[in-house]
Design an enzyme around this catalytic site. Structure first.
Site, PDB file in Angstrom:
ATOM      1  N   TYR A 141       0.819  -1.210   0.000  1.00  0.00           N
ATOM      2  CA  TYR A 141       0.000   0.000   0.000  1.00  0.00           C
ATOM      3  C   TYR A 141       0.855   1.263   0.000  1.00  0.00           C
ATOM      4  O   TYR A 141       0.439   2.295  -0.527  1.00  0.00           O
ATOM      5  CB  TYR A 141      -0.905   0.036   1.241  1.00  0.00           C
ATOM      6  CG  TYR A 141      -2.258  -0.592   1.054  1.00  0.00           C
ATOM      7  CD1 TYR A 141      -2.399  -1.886   0.574  1.00  0.00           C
ATOM      8  CD2 TYR A 141      -3.409   0.123   1.383  1.00  0.00           C
ATOM      9  CE1 TYR A 141      -3.649  -2.455   0.433  1.00  0.00           C
ATOM     10  CE2 TYR A 141      -4.669  -0.446   1.240  1.00  0.00           C
ATOM     11  CZ  TYR A 141      -4.778  -1.739   0.767  1.00  0.00           C
ATOM     12  OH  TYR A 141      -6.022  -2.290   0.629  1.00  0.00           O
ATOM     13  N   LYS A 146       2.664 -15.383   2.469  1.00  0.00           N
ATOM     14  CA  LYS A 146       2.834 -16.099   1.194  1.00  0.00           C
ATOM     15  C   LYS A 146       4.320 -16.390   1.062  1.00  0.00           C
ATOM     16  O   LYS A 146       4.978 -15.991   0.094  1.00  0.00           O
ATOM     17  CB  LYS A 146       2.287 -15.220   0.054  1.00  0.00           C
ATOM     18  CG  LYS A 146       2.232 -15.896  -1.306  1.00  0.00           C
ATOM     19  CD  LYS A 146       1.185 -16.989  -1.425  1.00  0.00           C
ATOM     20  CE  LYS A 146       1.275 -17.676  -2.780  1.00  0.00           C
ATOM     21  NZ  LYS A 146       0.373 -18.841  -2.895  1.00  0.00           N
ATOM     22  N   ASP A 166      -3.506 -18.149   0.357  1.00  0.00           N
ATOM     23  CA  ASP A 166      -4.516 -18.794  -0.493  1.00  0.00           C
ATOM     24  C   ASP A 166      -5.273 -19.865   0.290  1.00  0.00           C
ATOM     25  O   ASP A 166      -6.503 -19.966   0.227  1.00  0.00           O
ATOM     26  CB  ASP A 166      -3.886 -19.370  -1.784  1.00  0.00           C
ATOM     27  CG  ASP A 166      -2.655 -20.222  -1.536  1.00  0.00           C
ATOM     28  OD1 ASP A 166      -2.126 -20.227  -0.395  1.00  0.00           O
ATOM     29  OD2 ASP A 166      -2.202 -20.892  -2.484  1.00  0.00           O
ATOM     30  N   ASP A 212      -6.645  -6.697   3.996  1.00  0.00           N
ATOM     31  CA  ASP A 212      -7.742  -6.013   3.308  1.00  0.00           C
ATOM     32  C   ASP A 212      -8.692  -7.043   2.706  1.00  0.00           C
ATOM     33  O   ASP A 212      -9.916  -6.985   2.889  1.00  0.00           O
ATOM     34  CB  ASP A 212      -7.170  -5.117   2.201  1.00  0.00           C
ATOM     35  CG  ASP A 212      -8.256  -4.412   1.412  1.00  0.00           C
ATOM     36  OD1 ASP A 212      -9.187  -3.881   2.047  1.00  0.00           O
ATOM     37  OD2 ASP A 212      -8.176  -4.396   0.173  1.00  0.00           O
TER      38      ASP A 212
HETATM   39  C1  IPM Z   1     -10.498  -0.841   3.802  1.00  0.00           C
HETATM   40  C2  IPM Z   1     -10.705  -0.231   2.458  1.00  0.00           C
HETATM   41  C3  IPM Z   1      -9.516   0.666   2.155  1.00  0.00           C
HETATM   42  C4  IPM Z   1      -8.272  -0.197   2.141  1.00  0.00           C
HETATM   43  C5  IPM Z   1      -9.612   1.476   0.852  1.00  0.00           C
HETATM   44  C6  IPM Z   1     -10.903   2.272   0.790  1.00  0.00           C
HETATM   45  C7  IPM Z   1      -8.428   2.359   0.665  1.00  0.00           C
HETATM   46  O1  IPM Z   1     -10.873  -1.229   1.502  1.00  0.00           O
HETATM   47  O2  IPM Z   1     -10.416  -0.084   4.792  1.00  0.00           O
HETATM   48  O3  IPM Z   1     -10.424  -2.064   3.892  1.00  0.00           O
HETATM   49  O4  IPM Z   1      -7.951  -0.823   1.136  1.00  0.00           O
HETATM   50  O5  IPM Z   1      -7.590  -0.259   3.162  1.00  0.00           O
HETATM   51 MG    MG Z   2     -11.010  -3.177   2.287  1.00  0.00          MG
END
Ligand code: IPM
Ligand code: MG
Length: 353
Positions: free
Chosen positions: A138, A188, A220, A244
């Site tokens: 990220y 992973k 996975d 996520d």
């Molecule tokens: C979450 C959301 C966010 C992320 C997005 C909106 C940036 O999906 O809080 O899980 O990917 O962290």
């Molecule tokens: Mg999310």
């Protein structure tokens, strides 16, 4: 308790309004609560040109906790990446160092019908996902889209330092100590070096927690096990991207993404609390959104930032009671239930409190 309220976009203002009524009720009972309001996401772009304006940063920096609704909407899809509403969310997480994201997935027995899995597979489900929130692919650099050898290439960097892994591992082990003392770390490592380090460091950190049974699982397989036999998990710890994905999957086991709160914490119990669902622009302004995840986020705030376990449980019990009474918003309604609007659900929680 200085609480910054960032309602955001879509259904954000409606669900936040109900959570604020819960805070007002606590205030009326003697809690020293101060609320201040700010902008984040699309509404902040509209007002200031930035999804996380400096004035919002100042507000949340001074607050003890932040309550956030949701960000985003189709009208912002065409904006350049740095102006997207989601960037506001990523920016506040990074700016406040909110590295520990706690996402409980609990199946309320009253809602077992709402799950797409068989009741016996999910009955009694109670998982805590601990997701690292300020690192990984990220935020890794370099990143971008550029032309190489006459064609466009896109690239990102998956990266974790030892210190980043250690601090989230400590949070996860400690969460497991307060629950059923089982921690499953997800990676992973068969393909990605970054996650080999993750596994090694979680293993090393675990030496300080001999009372917690640590296991490891490839992502996975974890995605499969979550729908095959989700009750094998107690606490899960994983990186930002896997977390996520797996936390959305886990939320659906409960049948009700509209029910699940989350906490994002720094090292000093400062926290940002938000429902895990999005801004649902298609139902915004219709008084049909489910405010319970946001209300339950207030409960998490009382527990984690303010150490007020009684207040947290009071809110959680009120929600449970409303469900037992057969009251539902439309997203979680099954046959024979009374369907309420957003505001009416807020009324019901307040009277149950
Ligand atoms: C979450 C959301 C966010 C992320 C997005 C909106 C940036 O999906 O809080 O899980 O990917 O962290
Ligand atoms: Mg999310």
């Amino acid at each position: 308790m200085n609480i910054a309220i960032l309602a955001g976009d879509g259904i954000g203002p409606e669900i936040i309004a109900q959570a604020v009524r819960v805070l007002d009720a606590l205030k009326a009972d003697g809690f020293d609560i101060e609320l201040e309001y700010g902008l984040i996401g699309g509404c902040a772009v509209d007002a200031t040109g930035e999804p996380y304006p400096e004035i919002t940063h100042q507000l949340v920096s001074q607050a003890d906790a932040v309550l956030l609704g949701a960000v985003g909407g189709p009208q912002y899809d065409g904006l350049p990446r740095p102006k997207r509403p989601e960037r506001g969310l990523l920016a506040i997480r990074k700016a406040l160092n909110l590295f520990a994201n706690l996402r409980p997935a609990i199946l309320y027995s009253e809602l077992a019908e709402a799950s797409s899995l068989k009741p016996e597979v999910v009955a009694g489900l109670d998982i805590m996902i601990v997701r690292e929130l300020t690192g990984d692919i990220y935020f890794g650099e370099p990143r971008g889209i550029e032309v190489r050898d006459g064609q466009r290439i896109g690239f990102n960097t998956m990266i974790y330092s030892e210190a980043e892994i250690q601090r989230i591992a400590h949070i996860a082990f400690q969460a497991a100590q307060k629950r059923n003392r089982r921690l499953c770390s997800i990676d992973k490592m068969n393909v990605l070096e970054c996650t080999q380090l993750w596994r090694d460091v979680v293993e090393e950190t675990g030496k300080a927690y001999p009372d917690v049974k640590l296991s490891h699982m490839l992502v996975d397989n974890a995605a499969m096990q979550l729908v095959r036999n989700p009750k094998q998990f107690d606490v899960i710890v994983t990186g930002n991207m896997f977390g996520d994905i797996l936390s959305d999957e886990a939320s659906m086991l409960t049948g009700s993404i509209g029910m699940l709160p989350s906490a994002s914490l720094d090292n000093h119990n400062k926290g940002l609390y938000e429902p895990i669902h999005g801004s649902a622009p298609d139902i915004a302004g219709k008084n049909i959104a489910n405010p319970l995840a946001t209300i339950l986020s207030v409960a998490m705030m009382m527990r984690y930032t303010f150490n007020q376990e009684d207040a947290a449980q009071r809110i959680e019990k009120a929600v449970k009671r409303v469900l037992t009474q057969g009251l539902r918003t439309s997203d979680i309604a099954s046959q024979g239930m009374q369907v309420l609007g957003t505001r009416e659900m807020g009324d019901a929680v307040l009277s149950a409190m």
